[in-house]
Design a protein around this motif. Structure first.
Motif, PDB file in Angstrom:
ATOM      1  N   THR A 223      72.534  67.239  50.266  1.00 10.67           N
ATOM      2  CA  THR A 223      73.968  66.942  50.265  1.00 10.67           C
ATOM      3  C   THR A 223      74.528  67.034  48.855  1.00 10.67           C
ATOM      4  O   THR A 223      73.922  66.544  47.911  1.00 10.67           O
TER       5      THR A 223
ATOM      6  N   ASP B 293      72.577  69.393  45.423  1.00 13.49           N
ATOM      7  CA  ASP B 293      73.259  69.342  44.130  1.00 13.49           C
ATOM      8  C   ASP B 293      72.357  68.796  43.031  1.00 13.49           C
ATOM      9  O   ASP B 293      72.832  68.386  41.976  1.00 13.49           O
TER      10      ASP B 293
ATOM     11  N   ASP C 168      67.139  66.147  48.969  1.00 11.89           N
ATOM     12  CA  ASP C 168      68.457  66.525  48.439  1.00 11.89           C
ATOM     13  C   ASP C 168      69.002  67.691  49.248  1.00 11.89           C
ATOM     14  O   ASP C 168      68.632  68.838  49.033  1.00 11.89           O
TER      15      ASP C 168
ATOM     16  N   LYS D 187      70.691  66.094  43.081  1.00 12.15           N
ATOM     17  CA  LYS D 187      70.634  64.623  43.052  1.00 12.15           C
ATOM     18  C   LYS D 187      70.121  64.093  44.389  1.00 12.15           C
ATOM     19  O   LYS D 187      70.569  64.548  45.446  1.00 12.15           O
TER      20      LYS D 187
ATOM     21  N   GLN E 204      72.456  58.763  45.968  1.00 16.85           N
ATOM     22  CA  GLN E 204      73.907  59.019  45.969  1.00 16.85           C
ATOM     23  C   GLN E 204      74.618  58.099  46.961  1.00 16.85           C
ATOM     24  O   GLN E 204      75.712  57.607  46.692  1.00 16.85           O
TER      25      GLN E 204
ATOM     26  N   ASP F 126      69.731  62.335  47.658  1.00 15.14           N
ATOM     27  CA  ASP F 126      70.808  61.911  48.569  1.00 15.14           C
ATOM     28  C   ASP F 126      70.849  60.404  48.788  1.00 15.14           C
ATOM     29  O   ASP F 126      71.927  59.804  48.771  1.00 15.14           O
TER      30      ASP F 126
END
Ligand SMILES: [Ca+2]
Ligand SMILES: [Ca+2]
Ligand SMILES: [Ca+2]
Length: 571
Positions: free
Chosen positions: A199, A214, A197, A216, A221, A218
């Protein structure tokens, strides 16, 4: 040689490309840098003659015995290559620029920033207008005599303002390429899970910030972002179309920040050109969405969505549920309606063996274990039996193999084994046709993305029938990508390897620069037999970045990492 180097356990073969007129072939020398920075000789030998190919004469130099970690150089006459590494961690970081930078930077509908660096603004937020009937557009997009939707020509279709990646230096959103990218990314996450993570993605602000976590994962996402685009078709039309692209040539060919290509406002034909009212605009610059149904494309979506629903479970349960619902609904529709085969770029065509139907059905079966999907696969066993070995091996085979353990049928397993054996024999012959150990088929572009996708499929063949395959064949695909290929020895992944493709056909090509982690197609074959790689920004057939090749690359690096270092390896 590979510009990122070699794991000590790998076979290591450098390839020497010589003018066939060279008569006295000299020694090749391998040296290792000692702790004082001085090259120390490790091995020196005459290379082995491999033979003629293209306009060259090829030789190989095997240095598999070099296992000591460190920095190495290879020297032949006045030419020196390196430094390249030998170490157990050579692949550890190699996939990261592609997921940390290339894919976020390719995201459409968002601004992308890396602290001080603005990669681009939030573009194309007013997507998209219904493409009119019989409309031929740029880059192989076209619309048939019917729209096959409830929207009028040039009417705004809601829901296309979120999701999808620009493909290459073009800003279009090609459905087939997005589906294929989702496939390799989601398979990578399923086989080699990572929770990396770095990004941040904010939907409310349409803001992507690189190197700012963030909370979450990546890769998830990105899978979700690809699926949001594909689902926009399903939500608006109930079926999948070819893609979204600019409505005129210059808007398609622009370079630099795409934000200013359109005005960001939905087109309103009742307004004069240049007039703006209540958030709508009279400027006809909105992109078109192409909406004809093609059965193979529907099944390609079914596969991507069925797979994504497994991978997104626990990350975004609502999206995972919608992916599965869409996959099942479209599968049911295709099973109960006549097939359609509207020919357009970025949508596949079905072959005579139900390959795409098999892929979608097998993936749905893997996700649901529903008896109706198993039954359909068993009904299609005669089609699999008729399938040529290469159609199986270069197409749906790896998906059918993944479904094999859960199908639990002796007939299915026997057939899969028979087809795999035949493919393996055909592959042996193919890989021996060059000193690079990969398939050397060229069609306009360089063959690197094909090699990377073949390498990814090979992983599942090795996983299913390890006794039939040599893992070195999988590594050859990576060595090829990283520099062991004709014409030059660039790594085809921008910013990965000592010497890499740092000039490429991305949206920043006009600055003769690159996007870290983007993967180019590489040397192309100028007919009849001249392999060429000029490393120039506008030579799209050599230096273009394509999303599905880049996703397959991520899969391949993680696969090699798993095979060489075990399951704890991926971070
Ligand atoms: Ca394109
Ligand atoms: Ca993240
Ligand atoms: Ca507009």
């Amino acid at each position: 040689m590979s510009q990122v180097g070699y794991h000590p356990a790998q076979r290591k073969v450098a390839v020497l490309e010589l003018d066939p007129r060279v008569a006295d072939v000299q020694e090749l020398q391998l040296s290792r840098i000692d702790h004082n920075g001085t090259p120390q000789p490790v091995k020196a030998d005459k290379p082995t003659h491999w033979g003629p190919l293209y306009d060259y004469d090829y030789y190989t130099f095997d240095f598999t015995e070099a296992k000591e970690p460190g920095q190495y150089f290879l020297r032949y006459g006045d030419e020196s290559v390196g430094p390249f590494r030998i170490g157990t961690d050579v692949y550890e970081e190699a996939w990261r620029p592609t997921m940390d930078m290339f894919f976020p930077i390719q995201m459409c509908h968002v601004k992308v920033r890396d602290y001080l660096i603005v990669w681009h603004g939030a573009c194309h937020v007013e997507d998209a207008l219904q493409a009119p009937p019989n409309q031929i557009a740029v880059d192989g997009y076209s619309q048939g005599p019917e729209t096959e939707t409830r929207f009028k020509p040039n009417e705004h279709v809601p829901g296309f303002g979120w999701g999808g990646w620009h493909d290459a230096g073009d800003f279009d959103l090609p459905t087939g390429a997005v589906a294929s990218t989702v496939l390799w990314m989601a398979l990578a996450q399923e086989e080699f899970p990572t929770d990396r993570d770095v990004t941040s993605v904010s939907r409310d602000e349409r803001h992507v910030e690189l190197f700012e976590p963030d909370g979450k994962t990546d890769t998830l996402q990105q899978v979700a972002f690809g699926m949001e685009y594909l689902l926009a078709f399903y939500r608006a039309f109930g079926h999948i179309g070819a893609g979204v692209i600019a409505n005129k040539g210059p808007d398609y060919g622009r370079v630099g920040d795409p934000t200013s290509i359109t005005d960001g406002l939905v087109y309103d034909p009742s307004l004069a050109p240049g007039e703006r009212k209540e958030g709508r605009s009279g400027r006809f610059d909105d992109r078109w969405v192409f909406t004809n149904r093609s059965t193979a494309g529907q099944y390609q979506f079914v596969q991507a969505a069925a797979l994504a629903s497994r991978v997104l479970k626990g990350f975004d349960d609502n999206l995972a549920k919608e992916c599965l619902e869409a996959a099942e609904t479209i599968w049911e529709y295709e099973r109960t309606h006549d097939p359609a085969s509207f020919a357009v770029a970025y949508q596949p065509q079905e072959d005579g063996f139900h390959s795409w139907e098999l892929a979608g059905t097998a993936e749905l079966f893997l996700t649901t274990q529903d008896a109706k999907y198993r039954q359909r696969l068993m009904d299609l066993v005669p089609s699999i039996a008729q399938m040529p070995a290469d159609t199986f091996g270069r197409g749906v085979g790896f998906t059918l193999l993944r479904a094999m353990p859960k199908i639990d049928s002796e007939r299915y397993r026997e057939l899969a084994l028979e087809k795999t054996k035949a493919f393996q024999e055909s592959l042996r012959v193919e890989l021996a046709k060059s000193p690079f150990g990969v398939s050397m088929h060229f069609a306009i572009w360089g063959n690197n993305w094909d090699v990377l996708q073949e390498t990814a499929r090979l992983y599942f063949f090795i996983k299913s029938f390890p006794e039939l395959f040599d893992t070195e064949d999988l590594y050859s695909g990576l060595h090829y990508n990283f520099g062991c290929h004709p014409a030059t020895n660039h790594s085809y992944v921008s910013a990965v390897g000592s010497k890499s493709a740092t000039v490429a056909f991305g949206f920043n090509r006009n600055d003769s620069t690159y996007i870290p982690g983007g993967v180019v197609s590489g040397a192309s074959l100028i007919l009849p037999k001249f392999p060429e790689y000029r490393a120039r920004p506008w030579d799209w057939y050599q230096t273009e970045y394509v999303i599905q090749g880049s996703a397959a690359y991520v899969f391949d690096v993680l696969a090699a990492e798993r095979l060489l270092n075990g399951s704890q390896a991926v971070r």
